[in-house]
Design an enzyme around this catalytic site. Structure first.
Site, PDB file in Angstrom:
ATOM      1  N   ALA A  17     164.049  90.284 102.209  1.00 26.98           N
ATOM      2  CA  ALA A  17     162.754  89.667 101.909  1.00 26.98           C
ATOM      3  C   ALA A  17     162.975  88.230 101.454  1.00 26.98           C
ATOM      4  O   ALA A  17     164.107  87.787 101.237  1.00 26.98           O
ATOM      5  CB  ALA A  17     162.029  90.457 100.812  1.00 26.98           C
ATOM      6  N   SER A 142     168.751  78.288  90.414  1.00 29.69           N
ATOM      7  CA  SER A 142     167.369  78.236  89.925  1.00 29.69           C
ATOM      8  C   SER A 142     167.239  77.059  88.976  1.00 29.69           C
ATOM      9  O   SER A 142     168.229  76.613  88.385  1.00 29.69           O
ATOM     10  CB  SER A 142     167.026  79.535  89.181  1.00 29.69           C
ATOM     11  OG  SER A 142     165.790  79.429  88.500  1.00 29.69           O
ATOM     12  N   TYR A 155     168.162  85.878  81.899  1.00 31.82           N
ATOM     13  CA  TYR A 155     168.024  85.356  83.259  1.00 31.82           C
ATOM     14  C   TYR A 155     168.512  83.914  83.319  1.00 31.82           C
ATOM     15  O   TYR A 155     169.280  83.545  84.221  1.00 31.82           O
ATOM     16  CB  TYR A 155     166.576  85.440  83.734  1.00 31.82           C
ATOM     17  CG  TYR A 155     166.386  84.833  85.105  1.00 31.82           C
ATOM     18  CD1 TYR A 155     166.908  85.465  86.232  1.00 31.82           C
ATOM     19  CD2 TYR A 155     165.739  83.608  85.283  1.00 31.82           C
ATOM     20  CE1 TYR A 155     166.785  84.901  87.495  1.00 31.82           C
ATOM     21  CE2 TYR A 155     165.606  83.047  86.538  1.00 31.82           C
ATOM     22  CZ  TYR A 155     166.125  83.685  87.639  1.00 31.82           C
ATOM     23  OH  TYR A 155     166.007  83.123  88.891  1.00 31.82           O
TER      24      TYR A 155
END
Length: 255
Positions: A17, A142, A155
């Site tokens: 995905a 990120s 995270y």
């Protein structure tokens, strides 16, 4: 633009995905053969059929969890082609709890996938690249790897680790022709928030309310661009925001 990806082999983790799937599509469109990895076999099979029929490239399925070092090693031992490009895309966020309220299982999922998964794949594929004196490792980081925010302690820590690992990997491979890169997205509308909020789709949708986020395609195009540079060019990192975002915590919403 010259196509330097034709007939190469790219291994893309987390290809069921989002960014990974879009990256597989773009690489196949450039006549690059692809190995698509993920845990959802049916999705991988559907993607394989689509890519083979649409672009006439070779596609192999690697259905395993990147946390499983033995499974990775076994699969690679049976693969008979050199891997020219490794895209370490598999990753996730779990929860937005403060450090004093967070669930240990959520921490383990993020650390084992976001850090150890990248380490496992790189450790097992980098030696063949070093031996051939060619190859490209591209890690999906990120903005959380550049600046931290509340509710994202672990995270953010994992993505800071990916940034450090990317930089150290490049230095370990110094003097070779192996390239090492990272792409650091801001808000991208994929399954990311659905996973972070553990299936709460309404809460996930709120993340992107009244603003235009990036898409998986947007980031895939950056990955493709980095991989398609001339062999002497190495893009170490690229921070990519939607225009409505200016930092990890600054998002303009047109309410």
């Amino acid at each position: 633009m010259r196509n330097r990806l034709e007939e190469k082999w790219a291994f893309i983790t987390g290809a069921t995905a989002g960014i990974g799937k879009a990256t597989a599509e773009l690489f196949a469109q450039s006549q690059c053969n692809v190995v698509i990895n993920g845990r959802r076999k049916e999705r991988l099979e559907n993607l394989k059929n689509h890519l083979q029929e649409e672009y006439k490239v070779a596609v192999r399925i690697a259905c395993f969890d990147v946390r499983n070092r033995e499974a990775i090693s076994d699969w690679l031992s049976a693969f008979d082609q050199p891997i020219d490009i490794l895209v370490n895309n598999a990753g996730l966020a779990r929860g937005v709890d403060a450090v004093f309220d967070a669930q240990f299982d959520d921490w383990d999922d993020m650390i084992d996938t976001n850090i150890k998964g990248v380490l496992n794949m790189t450790r097992l594929i980098a030696p063949q690249m070093k031996e051939r004196n060619s190859g490209h490792i591209i890690n999906i980081g990120s903005i959380a790897g550049h600046e931290s925010y509340d509710g994202g302690s672990v995270y953010c820590a994992t993505k800071h680790a990916v940034k450090a690992f990317t930089e150290s990997t490049k230095k370990d491979l110094h003097g070779t022709k192996v390239r090492v890169s990272m792409v650091s997205p801001g808000l991208v509308e994929t399954e990311f928030s659905n996973v972070r909020f553990k299936g709460d789709d309404d809460r996930a949708d709120e993340v992107y309310d009244d603003m235009q986020p990036l898409t998986g395609q947007d980031i895939a195009e950056v990955v493709h661009f980095i991989a398609n540079r001339p062999p002497h060019v190495n893009i170490m990192d690229s921070i990519v925001f939607p225009v409505d975002q200016s930092s990890s915590s600054m998002v303009y919403r047109d309410e």
